[in-house]
Motif scaffolding. Sequence first.
Motif, mmCIF file in Angstrom:
data_model
loop_
_atom_site.group_PDB
_atom_site.id
_atom_site.type_symbol
_atom_site.label_atom_id
_atom_site.label_comp_id
_atom_site.label_asym_id
_atom_site.label_seq_id
_atom_site.Cartn_x
_atom_site.Cartn_y
_atom_site.Cartn_z
ATOM 1 N N GLU A 39 0.847 -1.211 0.000
ATOM 2 C CA GLU A 39 0.000 0.000 0.000
ATOM 3 C C GLU A 39 0.878 1.255 0.000
ATOM 4 O O GLU A 39 0.588 2.241 -0.695
ATOM 5 C CB GLU A 39 -0.927 0.016 1.218
ATOM 6 N N ALA A 124 -1.724 3.017 5.932
ATOM 7 C CA ALA A 124 -1.602 1.762 5.184
ATOM 8 C C ALA A 124 -1.927 0.559 6.080
ATOM 9 O O ALA A 124 -2.604 -0.388 5.653
ATOM 10 C CB ALA A 124 -0.197 1.624 4.614
ATOM 11 N N ARG A 166 -7.961 6.078 -0.153
ATOM 12 C CA ARG A 166 -8.151 4.630 -0.112
ATOM 13 C C ARG A 166 -8.695 4.177 1.254
ATOM 14 O O ARG A 166 -9.570 3.322 1.324
ATOM 15 C CB ARG A 166 -6.829 3.924 -0.421
#
Length: 179
Positions: A39, A124, A166
Amino acid sequence: MFTQDKYQKALNFAAKAHGEQKTTNELPYITHLTSVAMEVMHACEESKLEVKKSDIAISVALLHDTIEDTEITYDDLYTEFSAEIAEGVEALTKDSTLSKKDQMAESINRLLTQPYEIQMVKLADRIVNLQKPPKSWDSLKILNYHKESKFILSCLKNCNLFLSKRLEDKINNYIVYIK
Ligand SMILES: [Mn+2]
């Protein structure tokens, strides 16, 4: 861009340190670490982060659970890697002398004093941890995890646009697990 040899060194070190540990889904622990690193690498490329910062972010991603979950110490990381990496991993380590309730807020406060490339690892880590919850989690635990994820995003969203977007999507999709 990043330096392949630095990735390999941190990966080997982390794999050895975590040994036989498993994730909550009973996979080898290294799958968690490489997922977090993946990530971070994606975000570094998207953001065109400079090599030095990318290398630190990626190494810290691979090493981020060593102080918390293994025998590895700040001094080990300082000696083997660098002051920035040791400090980054330490900032990502919860203080187990505090109550569970205070641990996250205190860790976030320490992360906010760190450079963006260290804060990126926390986003992440949470992105990767927002997969389907383990069977052992009850609905209250899932609900609290969702809330805590929103708190992390609100505190650290400025560190990287791609990771914060994200994580936002992951948080929104996690609603399907809330009963
Ligand atoms: Mn982790």
